[in-house]
Design a protein around this motif. Structure first.
Motif, PDB file in Angstrom:
ATOM      1  N   SER A  99      41.283   2.935  69.355  1.00  0.00           N
ATOM      2  CA  SER A  99      40.565   3.006  70.639  1.00  0.00           C
ATOM      3  C   SER A  99      41.544   3.353  71.749  1.00  0.00           C
ATOM      4  N   GLY A 100      40.980   3.598  72.927  1.00  0.00           N
ATOM      5  CA  GLY A 100      41.819   3.890  74.083  1.00  0.00           C
ATOM      6  C   GLY A 100      42.621   2.678  74.515  1.00  0.00           C
ATOM      7  N   ALA A 101      41.978   1.523  74.517  1.00  0.00           N
ATOM      8  CA  ALA A 101      42.685   0.305  74.923  1.00  0.00           C
ATOM      9  C   ALA A 101      43.876   0.063  73.999  1.00  0.00           C
ATOM     10  N   GLU A 102      43.660   0.254  72.725  1.00  0.00           N
ATOM     11  CA  GLU A 102      44.734  -0.004  71.755  1.00  0.00           C
ATOM     12  C   GLU A 102      45.867   1.030  71.917  1.00  0.00           C
ATOM     13  N   LEU A 154      51.052   8.810  80.633  1.00  0.00           N
ATOM     14  CA  LEU A 154      49.788   9.385  81.092  1.00  0.00           C
ATOM     15  C   LEU A 154      48.675   8.993  80.145  1.00  0.00           C
ATOM     16  N   ASP A 155      47.647   8.385  80.709  1.00  0.00           N
ATOM     17  CA  ASP A 155      46.469   7.988  79.944  1.00  0.00           C
ATOM     18  C   ASP A 155      45.500   9.167  79.966  1.00  0.00           C
ATOM     19  N   GLU A 156      45.478   9.914  78.861  1.00  0.00           N
ATOM     20  CA  GLU A 156      44.574  11.071  78.749  1.00  0.00           C
ATOM     21  C   GLU A 156      43.423  10.736  77.806  1.00  0.00           C
ATOM     22  N   VAL A 157      43.085   9.451  77.765  1.00  0.00           N
ATOM     23  CA  VAL A 157      41.994   9.010  76.886  1.00  0.00           C
ATOM     24  C   VAL A 157      40.694   9.746  77.228  1.00  0.00           C
ATOM     25  N   GLN A 158      40.453   9.907  78.526  1.00  0.00           N
ATOM     26  CA  GLN A 158      39.216  10.583  78.937  1.00  0.00           C
ATOM     27  C   GLN A 158      39.432  12.062  79.251  1.00  0.00           C
ATOM     28  N   THR A 159      40.624  12.392  79.749  1.00  0.00           N
ATOM     29  CA  THR A 159      40.874  13.764  80.212  1.00  0.00           C
ATOM     30  C   THR A 159      41.373  14.694  79.102  1.00  0.00           C
ATOM     31  N   LEU A 186      49.548   6.352  84.591  1.00  0.00           N
ATOM     32  CA  LEU A 186      48.523   6.999  85.414  1.00  0.00           C
ATOM     33  C   LEU A 186      47.480   7.722  84.583  1.00  0.00           C
ATOM     34  N   GLU A 187      46.289   7.833  85.127  1.00  0.00           N
ATOM     35  CA  GLU A 187      45.297   8.784  84.605  1.00  0.00           C
ATOM     36  C   GLU A 187      45.464  10.081  85.414  1.00  0.00           C
ATOM     37  N   PRO A 188      45.509  11.233  84.761  1.00  0.00           N
ATOM     38  CA  PRO A 188      45.601  12.489  85.518  1.00  0.00           C
ATOM     39  C   PRO A 188      44.355  12.732  86.372  1.00  0.00           C
ATOM     40  N   SER A 199      42.173   2.383  88.678  1.00  0.00           N
ATOM     41  CA  SER A 199      42.354   2.998  87.352  1.00  0.00           C
ATOM     42  C   SER A 199      41.676   2.150  86.269  1.00  0.00           C
ATOM     43  N   PHE A 200      41.509   2.742  85.121  1.00  0.00           N
ATOM     44  CA  PHE A 200      40.902   2.034  83.983  1.00  0.00           C
ATOM     45  C   PHE A 200      41.683   2.394  82.738  1.00  0.00           C
ATOM     46  N   HIS A 201      42.185   1.361  82.063  1.00  0.00           N
ATOM     47  CA  HIS A 201      42.991   1.614  80.867  1.00  0.00           C
ATOM     48  C   HIS A 201      42.499   0.863  79.638  1.00  0.00           C
ATOM     49  N   GLY A 202      41.375   0.139  79.755  1.00  0.00           N
ATOM     50  CA  GLY A 202      40.840  -0.556  78.585  1.00  0.00           C
ATOM     51  C   GLY A 202      40.559  -2.015  78.894  1.00  0.00           C
ATOM     52  N   ARG A 203      40.131  -2.741  77.861  1.00  0.00           N
ATOM     53  CA  ARG A 203      39.634  -4.106  78.076  1.00  0.00           C
ATOM     54  C   ARG A 203      40.428  -5.189  77.352  1.00  0.00           C
TER      55      ARG A 203
END
Ligand SMILES: Cc1ncc(COP(=O)(O)O)c(C=O)c1O
Length: 385
Positions: free
Chosen positions: A101-104, A218-223, A185-187, A133-137
């Motif tokens: 997952s993204g959080a992991e 860089l958190d590119e989980v969504q981007t 960061l999220e881009p 920002s959002f990086h997971g739960r």
């Protein structure tokens, strides 16, 4: 009992669901239990890059599940190594940790940064991230994320996270101390309603990280993976992170996450980290199929093209603001009517995502067509007025 009633009885009530039960999907279309058709502009929250039931993903999952679904990471498997190689070839020289997952993936990045700080920066451990920002739960990622509503109920939170305003490189510079080990960061901030990095922001942060010997995560989980019209959103800025996280679209709907680290940041040694399911052959085969189809069908360029069309269509709705990049777009209404708009869209057979009272997010499958965008716009124009 109906499905919603059963859900209330048996599922923890961690979020509010819209009153629909989906049973089937094809391409950009979803079907509910009454057989009604919906055009899906949310794609499982930026997950189904190839839409629903894409034949290549179905074939890969079918083939792999008949061969080998899981072995654990005590052994080698070919799909895992193949996927890691492909991800590195598509991004930057690095090695990959595969998870679920993204959080992991972000938790992995945080642990990596802490170990790197312990080893290279005298025990520096603090990570600077941004408000909103959002990086997971998980506990660490919800703390890294800059939204109190998600973290406050879970005090005490892990220490070592500092939040500054997004798009303000000076704030990162001021917040940096001897304890700082990384900037995360999220881009484009996604969950809060699509807030793209301002021109020059990522470049200046990259330069600051180089100057101060910090890791850039860089958190590119969504981007990531074509969503913004490039394979990875940071490519617009002409920079490369030290660590990049991916998840969401990677498996085309099959859960999988990845954390990539360049040679400088890759300090994990055997025993440092792990995940039972991480990188299992089934998820990796699905992800390999997703990457293959994105490349074969030119979906990164298609996403850029369709993104421009979607942006123009949304601009026409007369909302206060329209923002985004590629197929990651949002509109912001002056009045607090985003949730009512989402509900009216649902009733008319269109799936959109109200992220708060004012903003609506659009993250459709990359395979969306101009006709489907036109059809969505026609519906929304009637409802937005
Ligand atoms: C940028 C970003 N990072 C991390 C996550 C968390 O991913 P997951 O829900 O797979 O844990 C999300 C999910 O919305 C996200 O948008």
């Amino acid at each position: 009992m109906t499905t919603p009633e059963l859900a209330e009885r048996y599922l923890m009530q961690t979020g509010r669901r819209l009153p629909v039960t989906f049973v089937r999907g094809r391409g950009c279309l979803l079907y509910d239990d009454a057989g009604r058709e919906y055009l899906d502009l949310v794609a499982g929250i930026a997950v189904n890059l190839l839409g629903h039931a894409h034949p290549d993903v179905v074939a890969a999952v079918t083939r792999q599940s008949a061969e080998l679904i899981h072995t654990s990471n005590l052994y080698f498997t070919e799909p895992q190594v193949d996927l890691a190689q492909r991800l590195v070839e598509l991004s930057f020289p690095s090695r990959v940790f595969l998870c679920n997952s993204g959080a992991e993936a972000n938790e992995t990045a945080i642990k990596l940064a802490r170990k790197w700080g312990a080893r290279n920066r005298d025990g520096a451990f603090e990570i600077i991230s941004t408000t909103g920002s959002f990086h997971g739960r998980t506990l660490a990622t919800v703390t890294a994320g800059g939204q109190h509503k998600y973290s406050d109920p879970f005090q005490p939170l892990p220490s070592g996270f500092v939040h500054v305003a997004y798009n303000d490189p000076g704030a990162i510079e001021s917040a940096t101390s001897d304890r700082t080990v990384a900037v995360m960061l999220e881009p484009i901030m996604g969950e809060i309603g699509i807030v793209p990095a301002a021109r020059g922001y990522l470049k200046r942060v990259r330069e600051w990280c180089d100057r101060k010997d910090l890791l850039l995560i860089l958190d590119e989980v969504q981007t990531g993976l074509g969503r913004t019209g490039r394979w990875f959103a940071h490519q617009y800025a002409g920079i490369t992170p030290d660590v990049m996280t991916l998840a969401k679209g990677l498996g085309g709907g099959v859960p999988i996450g990845a954390c990539l680290a360049n040679e400088r940041a890759d300090v994990f040694e055997p025993g440092d980290h792990g995940s039972t399911f991480g990188g299992n052959p089934l998820a990796c085969a699905a992800a390999a199929a997703v990457l293959h189809v994105i490349e074969r069908d030119g979906l990164v360029g298609h996403a850029a093209e369709m993104g421009e069309l979607l942006h123009a269509s949304l601009k026409d709705l007369g909302a206060k603001a329209t923002r985004g990049l590629g197929l990651m777009q949002a509109i912001e209404f002056e009045d607090p009517k985003a949730k009512a708009f989402q509900q009216s869209c649902l009733e008319t057979g269109l799936i959109v995502n109200a992220v708060d009272d004012h903003s609506v997010r659009f993250v459709p499958p990359l395979i969306i067509t101009a006709n489907e965008i036109d059809r969505a716009q026609e519906t929304m124009r009637k409802l937005a007025g």
